[in-house]
Each structure stands twice: as structure tokens, then as C-alpha cells.
Design a protein around this motif. Structure first.
Motif, PDB file in Angstrom:
ATOM      1  N   VAL A 108       0.863  -1.225   0.051  1.00 32.40           N
ATOM      2  CA  VAL A 108      -0.062   0.096   0.128  1.00 32.40           C
ATOM      3  C   VAL A 108       0.778   1.133  -0.091  1.00 32.40           C
ATOM      4  O   VAL A 108       1.864   1.607   0.890  1.00 32.40           O
ATOM      5  CB  VAL A 108      -0.819  -0.106   1.105  1.00 32.40           C
ATOM      6  CG1 VAL A 108      -1.853   1.269   1.114  1.00 32.40           C
ATOM      7  CG2 VAL A 108      -1.788  -1.204   1.366  1.00 32.40           C
ATOM      8  N   LYS A 109       0.782   2.174  -1.095  1.00 33.92           N
ATOM      9  CA  LYS A 109       1.632   3.269  -1.090  1.00 33.92           C
ATOM     10  C   LYS A 109       0.827   4.796  -0.616  1.00 33.92           C
ATOM     11  O   LYS A 109       1.502   5.473   0.138  1.00 33.92           O
ATOM     12  CB  LYS A 109       1.854   3.472  -2.751  1.00 33.92           C
ATOM     13  CG  LYS A 109       2.554   4.650  -2.938  1.00 33.92           C
ATOM     14  CD  LYS A 109       3.152   4.821  -4.255  1.00 33.92           C
ATOM     15  CE  LYS A 109       3.890   3.769  -4.782  1.00 33.92           C
ATOM     16  NZ  LYS A 109       4.425   3.911  -6.047  1.00 33.92           N
ATOM     17  N   ASP A 110      -0.432   4.832  -0.899  1.00 37.34           N
ATOM     18  CA  ASP A 110      -1.066   5.892  -0.331  1.00 37.34           C
ATOM     19  C   ASP A 110      -2.725   5.677  -0.175  1.00 37.34           C
ATOM     20  O   ASP A 110      -3.232   4.774  -0.681  1.00 37.34           O
ATOM     21  CB  ASP A 110      -1.049   7.038  -1.421  1.00 37.34           C
ATOM     22  CG  ASP A 110      -1.208   8.570  -0.790  1.00 37.34           C
ATOM     23  OD1 ASP A 110      -1.087   8.581   0.696  1.00 37.34           O
ATOM     24  OD2 ASP A 110      -1.392   9.317  -1.446  1.00 37.34           O
ATOM     25  N   LEU A 111      -3.307   6.515   0.726  1.00 34.76           N
ATOM     26  CA  LEU A 111      -4.701   6.634   1.177  1.00 34.76           C
ATOM     27  C   LEU A 111      -5.330   7.754   1.271  1.00 34.76           C
ATOM     28  O   LEU A 111      -4.540   8.955   1.889  1.00 34.76           O
ATOM     29  CB  LEU A 111      -4.757   5.741   2.508  1.00 34.76           C
ATOM     30  CG  LEU A 111      -4.062   4.196   2.699  1.00 34.76           C
ATOM     31  CD1 LEU A 111      -4.026   4.112   4.090  1.00 34.76           C
ATOM     32  CD2 LEU A 111      -4.992   3.290   1.851  1.00 34.76           C
ATOM     33  N   SER A 112      -6.609   7.793   1.117  1.00 33.23           N
ATOM     34  CA  SER A 112      -7.275   9.248   0.894  1.00 33.23           C
ATOM     35  C   SER A 112      -8.821   8.580   1.370  1.00 33.23           C
ATOM     36  O   SER A 112      -9.360   8.114   0.316  1.00 33.23           O
ATOM     37  CB  SER A 112      -7.027  10.070  -0.067  1.00 33.23           C
ATOM     38  OG  SER A 112      -7.637  11.294   0.070  1.00 33.23           O
ATOM     39  N   PHE A 113      -9.156   9.456   2.436  1.00 30.09           N
ATOM     40  CA  PHE A 113     -10.774   9.385   2.628  1.00 30.09           C
ATOM     41  C   PHE A 113     -11.537  10.640   2.002  1.00 30.09           C
ATOM     42  O   PHE A 113     -11.130  11.621   1.546  1.00 30.09           O
ATOM     43  CB  PHE A 113     -11.144   9.455   4.080  1.00 30.09           C
ATOM     44  CG  PHE A 113     -10.931   8.200   5.062  1.00 30.09           C
ATOM     45  CD1 PHE A 113     -11.535   7.242   4.891  1.00 30.09           C
ATOM     46  CD2 PHE A 113      -9.601   8.477   5.803  1.00 30.09           C
ATOM     47  CE1 PHE A 113     -11.256   6.234   5.620  1.00 30.09           C
ATOM     48  CE2 PHE A 113      -9.506   7.386   6.514  1.00 30.09           C
ATOM     49  CZ  PHE A 113     -10.172   6.399   6.895  1.00 30.09           C
ATOM     50  N   SER A 114     -12.767  10.094   1.428  1.00 26.57           N
ATOM     51  CA  SER A 114     -13.790  11.113   0.826  1.00 26.57           C
ATOM     52  C   SER A 114     -14.032  12.073   1.751  1.00 26.57           C
ATOM     53  O   SER A 114     -14.222  11.633   2.972  1.00 26.57           O
ATOM     54  CB  SER A 114     -15.095  10.551   0.081  1.00 26.57           C
ATOM     55  OG  SER A 114     -15.717   9.808   1.003  1.00 26.57           O
ATOM     56  N   PRO A 115     -14.639  13.504   1.335  1.00 27.64           N
ATOM     57  CA  PRO A 115     -14.976  14.277   2.490  1.00 27.64           C
ATOM     58  C   PRO A 115     -16.124  13.843   3.264  1.00 27.64           C
ATOM     59  O   PRO A 115     -15.927  14.169   4.374  1.00 27.64           O
ATOM     60  CB  PRO A 115     -15.259  15.425   1.600  1.00 27.64           C
ATOM     61  CG  PRO A 115     -14.564  15.436   0.400  1.00 27.64           C
ATOM     62  CD  PRO A 115     -14.388  13.893   0.239  1.00 27.64           C
ATOM     63  N   ASP A 116     -17.091  12.900   2.624  1.00 31.49           N
ATOM     64  CA  ASP A 116     -18.320  12.499   3.641  1.00 31.49           C
ATOM     65  C   ASP A 116     -17.853  11.285   4.352  1.00 31.49           C
ATOM     66  O   ASP A 116     -18.865  10.546   5.122  1.00 31.49           O
ATOM     67  CB  ASP A 116     -19.360  12.183   2.776  1.00 31.49           C
ATOM     68  CG  ASP A 116     -19.213  11.267   1.481  1.00 31.49           C
ATOM     69  OD1 ASP A 116     -17.850  10.594   1.552  1.00 31.49           O
ATOM     70  OD2 ASP A 116     -19.911  11.193   0.794  1.00 31.49           O
ATOM     71  N   GLY A 117     -16.590  10.605   4.250  1.00 33.19           N
ATOM     72  CA  GLY A 117     -16.142   9.373   5.020  1.00 33.19           C
ATOM     73  C   GLY A 117     -16.858   8.339   4.391  1.00 33.19           C
ATOM     74  O   GLY A 117     -16.648   7.306   5.269  1.00 33.19           O
ATOM     75  N   LYS A 118     -17.332   8.292   3.304  1.00 34.25           N
ATOM     76  CA  LYS A 118     -18.055   6.981   2.733  1.00 34.25           C
ATOM     77  C   LYS A 118     -16.994   5.947   2.070  1.00 34.25           C
ATOM     78  O   LYS A 118     -17.280   4.962   1.976  1.00 34.25           O
ATOM     79  CB  LYS A 118     -19.257   7.340   1.975  1.00 34.25           C
ATOM     80  CG  LYS A 118     -20.455   7.951   2.484  1.00 34.25           C
ATOM     81  CD  LYS A 118     -21.658   8.567   1.670  1.00 34.25           C
ATOM     82  CE  LYS A 118     -22.844   9.109   2.275  1.00 34.25           C
ATOM     83  NZ  LYS A 118     -23.846   9.417   1.474  1.00 34.25           N
ATOM     84  N   PHE A 119     -16.039   6.877   1.391  1.00 39.20           N
ATOM     85  CA  PHE A 119     -15.165   5.901   0.468  1.00 39.20           C
ATOM     86  C   PHE A 119     -13.866   6.115   0.943  1.00 39.20           C
ATOM     87  O   PHE A 119     -13.362   7.073   1.465  1.00 39.20           O
ATOM     88  CB  PHE A 119     -15.504   6.385  -0.881  1.00 39.20           C
ATOM     89  CG  PHE A 119     -16.654   6.249  -1.536  1.00 39.20           C
ATOM     90  CD1 PHE A 119     -17.055   4.959  -1.904  1.00 39.20           C
ATOM     91  CD2 PHE A 119     -17.840   7.265  -1.624  1.00 39.20           C
ATOM     92  CE1 PHE A 119     -18.319   4.640  -2.381  1.00 39.20           C
ATOM     93  CE2 PHE A 119     -19.173   6.950  -2.168  1.00 39.20           C
ATOM     94  CZ  PHE A 119     -19.135   5.648  -2.680  1.00 39.20           C
ATOM     95  N   LEU A 120     -12.908   5.163   0.632  1.00 42.42           N
ATOM     96  CA  LEU A 120     -11.374   5.302   1.077  1.00 42.42           C
ATOM     97  C   LEU A 120     -10.950   4.876  -0.497  1.00 42.42           C
ATOM     98  O   LEU A 120     -11.057   3.846  -0.892  1.00 42.42           O
ATOM     99  CB  LEU A 120     -11.046   4.207   2.213  1.00 42.42           C
ATOM    100  CG  LEU A 120      -9.430   4.192   2.140  1.00 42.42           C
ATOM    101  CD1 LEU A 120      -8.929   5.410   2.823  1.00 42.42           C
ATOM    102  CD2 LEU A 120      -9.259   2.940   3.229  1.00 42.42           C
ATOM    103  N   VAL A 121      -9.999   5.727  -0.738  1.00 42.14           N
ATOM    104  CA  VAL A 121      -9.113   5.450  -2.119  1.00 42.14           C
ATOM    105  C   VAL A 121      -7.773   4.880  -1.715  1.00 42.14           C
ATOM    106  O   VAL A 121      -7.125   5.451  -0.934  1.00 42.14           O
ATOM    107  CB  VAL A 121      -8.970   6.516  -3.064  1.00 42.14           C
ATOM    108  CG1 VAL A 121      -8.056   6.151  -4.335  1.00 42.14           C
ATOM    109  CG2 VAL A 121     -10.267   6.700  -3.998  1.00 42.14           C
ATOM    110  N   SER A 122      -7.357   3.709  -2.229  1.00 44.97           N
ATOM    111  CA  SER A 122      -6.044   3.080  -1.737  1.00 44.97           C
ATOM    112  C   SER A 122      -5.259   2.995  -3.127  1.00 44.97           C
ATOM    113  O   SER A 122      -5.883   2.587  -4.070  1.00 44.97           O
ATOM    114  CB  SER A 122      -6.161   1.952  -1.002  1.00 44.97           C
ATOM    115  OG  SER A 122      -6.798   0.852  -1.925  1.00 44.97           O
ATOM    116  N   LEU A 123      -3.935   3.061  -3.107  1.00 45.09           N
ATOM    117  CA  LEU A 123      -3.120   2.919  -4.188  1.00 45.09           C
ATOM    118  C   LEU A 123      -1.944   2.005  -4.025  1.00 45.09           C
ATOM    119  O   LEU A 123      -1.359   2.022  -2.580  1.00 45.09           O
ATOM    120  CB  LEU A 123      -2.555   4.367  -4.632  1.00 45.09           C
ATOM    121  CG  LEU A 123      -3.195   5.532  -5.099  1.00 45.09           C
ATOM    122  CD1 LEU A 123      -2.362   6.778  -5.542  1.00 45.09           C
ATOM    123  CD2 LEU A 123      -4.544   5.227  -6.196  1.00 45.09           C
ATOM    124  N   GLY A 124      -1.712   1.091  -4.655  1.00 48.09           N
ATOM    125  CA  GLY A 124      -0.553   0.376  -4.337  1.00 48.09           C
ATOM    126  C   GLY A 124       1.012   0.552  -5.075  1.00 48.09           C
ATOM    127  O   GLY A 124       0.692   1.632  -5.909  1.00 48.09           O
TER     128      GLY A 124
END
Length: 407
Positions: A212-228
Motif C-alpha cells: 500500500v502506497k497511499d490512502l485518502s478518505f472522501s470528504p463524507d467518509g463514505k469511501f477510501l481510495v487506496s493506491l499500491g
């Protein structure tokens, strides 16, 4: 496009003798609020006010002391072994009036042989989580007082992050905007998402990516994006704890970093910084369809760090050669480049939280820099008056020459 040299502003660049891997601004307003006493204790103190003076005034004075200051928190070190380079969490003070960082850290907490390799700052003053070699540790804000001045400090928390002990090296840490969810992604590809501060598990995926290289939550907390470290990105639906959709890369792209930003109360955009054989591009995504909106090359070197300003108007990229570029988020045009801002890889970037816009950057060369970002509207207005003045001079010269007053 503006460009600045590395030596143009010396006081906003300091070296503290520690290779730096994490940097961010202390959310000082939130720290102040977190130090306020519970209502019951405050009521008890109010009963003693006649004997000991006004406690409210003391709290106000304390708030003013900290509010006038801007602090940068840094993490890094030489790692385990006998390198002779300390591992530490550092606090540096930045003064906007003189555009200068403190010559030495105003606070330093050594972490012995454990290198704080990654860092996440709680947005509402609940401390810092650092990823050490095999576990994560919570650090809390502290007040360091002497006879002259009250300054902010940092200390090890008594709270043990039991769910993040003996989990291996974590390469990505982040809180959501409300500070109620925390995510950690590991070197071995394990992705964990928790409720904060209970550490109740929301998602535990052992094979989210190869690493896992990076992570970011959506502003409403419903989604999380992950990059490898390779392959597509992933969008995680936190309600179902499952992948909502992959984010496909194109051609030779390597996704390096990701950040969400809200467009309004309901919509938001996703930015991904991607490395290509031509340098680095910014990819924007529609977060309803999860389709690409736009891809644009912004620099000709690989990106090593990336972030978005609090108002969403600016993006920042750092490169492996030490350059920093500040980019308009709407046009994706480079607004300012600081060539050789650092002599080594830019490892971290963070914009200040408030309207006094500044960018802190850190590097493996042990340096930290704060770049104050000028208001284009103000500078643009000044430039317009200069243009008008030059035109008036030219017209006057033409008139005088036509009348034969000047040859």
C-alpha cells in the motif's frame, strides 16, 4: 510561470540533522480546544475564582499564546543500527511576519531505535500517529512552559494502539476529515480501517495491494481510495467494507499519490498524481461515475510527494530532484516552481489549514522549508497598475515628441 531559487529566502529553510519523512501543520485552534477542561471540572474551578482569580482569563491567555504561533511537526531519523543519526518527532515554529522557521526545533521527542517513517495528524487536536518499524504509536500535544514563554510540545501517549502492534511497517496513514476514522496501509499490502478513537475494526483486507502506497478518505467518509506500488487503484465502500470500483491506470502510468477535495456540500473530486516516462501527470476523477475527467502532465520529473490546499484551489507536487511546483487545481497550470527547494527527494508536503496560505515541505536531506504563497489577486492588481502607469508614460512621451517639446 514563476520560479524561485533555493537561496533566495534563507530563513524559511532549516536543517535539523534528521532525514525527514513526514511533515505537517499543527491544528493549533483544535489543540487549544482539546486542552479545555470538562464542564464539571470548570464549574468546580469557578467556585474558587474569588480566591485564585479568573480561570477563564488564564485559559484565554493560554489560547492567545498558542494562537499567535504556527507550528510544523516533523518526523524522521536514521533508522535502527549505529548510524549515529537520532530518530525523533520534532516541532518547529514558523513566523509569518519574518517568513522564518526557528533555527532549532522548539521541541524534540526521541524515539530511540524506532524510526517514525510515516505520520498522520489528527485534524481535531487528538495527537499524531507515527508508523514505526513494526508498530504504530500515538503521540500527544503537550505544553512546555518556562519563565518567559509558553510553547507547544509533544509527548508519548499512554494510550496503546493494540490493533496496530506487531503489524509490520506501515507505509500509509490517514484520518478522515472529522477525525472519526483512521486507516493504515502496510508494506505487505494489508489495509486496515478503524473507528477512532475506539479502534473498532471497519475493514481488514490482507491483500488490498502488493504494497500500500497511499490512502485518502472522501470528504463524507463514505469511501477510501487506496493506491499500491503497481496496478490499479481501488475505491473502498466503507459501509459494505468492499471494493466499489477499481481505478484503472493507462499506458505507462504508475499511481503515486491521491487526495480528495469537496467541490460543495455533496460533490467532491479525486486527484491522483501519476508517474509516467515523461514525468508526472495529475489525473482528475468524477466521484459519481469513477471515470476520468482529465489527465495533464505538470512536471517533467517523477513526483515523490503530493497534496491539496485546504480551499482546494491549489495542488503541490514535490520531485525526486528536490523541486516543488504549485499548481492551479482548475486549469492544472503550474503557478510557481521552487527549483532545488531541497537537495534531496521531497518526502512530504502539507498546506497550512487557514487563509494564511503556506506550504511546508520536507526532505531526506534533513531540510524543512516553508513557502508562503502569494495572493494572485493582490499581485495581479499591482501588476495592472504598473501596466497602466507605463502606458500613461508612453502616451505622454508620444505627445511631447509630437509637439516638438522633446526630440
Amino acid at each position: 510561470m514563476g520560479s524561485r531559487s533555493r537561496n533566495e529566502e534563507s530563513h524559511n529553510l532549516q536543517k535539523y540533522g534528521v532525514p525527514l519523512y513526514g511533515a505537517g501543520w499543527v491544528p493549533y485552534d483544535q489543540v487549544i480546544r482539546s486542552t479545555h477542561k470538562p464542564p464539571k471540572q470548570q464549574d468546580d474551578d469557578d467556585k474558587e475564582e474569588d480566591q485564585h482569580g479568573s480561570k477563564d482569563e488564564a485559559v484565554a491567555d493560554k489560547s492567545d499564546d498558542i494562537r499567535r504561533n504556527y507550528y510544523v511537526v516533523l518526523a524522521g531519523g536514521g533508522g535502527a543500527g549505529n548510524s549515529g543519526i537520532r530518530n525523533a518527532v520534532l516541532l518547529s515554529h514558523f513566523d509569518f511576519a519574518s517568513n522564518s522557521l526557528s533555527d532549532q526545533p522548539v521541541a524534540e521527542l526521541r524515539t530511540d531505535s524506532d524510526l517514525p517513517y510515516r505520520m498522520a495528524i489528527h485534524p481535531h487536536g487528538d495527537g499524531i500517529i507515527c508508523a514505526l518499524q513494526n508498530s504504530c504509536r500515538l503521540f500527544e500535544w503537550d505544553e512546555v512552559e518556562n519563565t518567559e514563554i509558553r510553547r507547544l510540545g509533544v509527548k508519548i501517549s499512554e494510550k496503546v494502539l493494540s490493533q496496530l502492534e506487531n503489524v509490520g511497517q506501515q507505509l500509509a496513514l490517514t484520518f478522515d476529515s472529522e477525525g472519526t476514522i483512521f486507516a493504515a496501509g502496510s508494506e505487505n499490502g494489508n489495509l486496515r480501517v478503524f473507528k477512532w478513537p475506539s479502534l473498532e475494526i471497519i475493514l481488514n483486507e490482507s491483500e488490498a495491494h502488493a504494497s500500500v502506497k497511499d490512502l485518502s478518505f472522501s470528504p463524507d467518509g463514505k469511501f477510501l481510495v487506496s493506491l499500491g506500488n503497481r496496478g490499479p487503484g481501488r475505491v473502498w465502500d466503507l459501509a459494505s467494507s468492499a471494493v466499489a470500483t477499481p481505478l484503472a491506470k493507462e499506458n505507462d502510468e504508475l499511481f503515486a499519490s491521491c487526495r480528495f477535495f469537496p467541490l460543495n456540500n455533496e460533490d467532491y473530486v479525486l486527484y491522483i498524481a501519476a508517474i509516467t516516462d515523461r514525468g508526472a501527470s495529475i489525473v482528475t476523477w468524477n466521484t459519481t461515475t469513477w471515470k476520468r475527467i482529465r489527465t495533464k502532465q505538470v512536471v517533467r520529473e517523477p513526483v515523490s510527494s503530493f497534496n491539496v490546499s485546504a480551499d482546494g484551489k491549489l495542488l503541490a507536487v514535490g520531485t525526486a530532484s528536490g523541486d516543488i511546483s504549485i499548481i492551479d487545481s482548475s486549469s492544472l497550470q503550474v503557478r510557481t516552481t521552487v527549483k532545488k527547494a531541497h537537495l534531496g527527494i521531497v518526502t512530504a508536503l502539507a498546506f497550512s489549514y487557514d487563509s494564511r496560505l503556506a506550504l511546508v515541505s520536507a526532505s531526506m536531506d534533513s531540510s524543512v522549508r516553508v513557502t508562503v504563497i502569494e495572493d494572485k489577486k493582490k499581485s495581479g492588481g499591482l501588476n495592472l497598475w504598473i501596466i497602466i502607469f507605463i502606458l500613461l508614460l508612453a502616451m505622454a512621451a508620444y505627445f511631447l515628441k509630437a509637439k516638438g517639446i522633446i526630440p
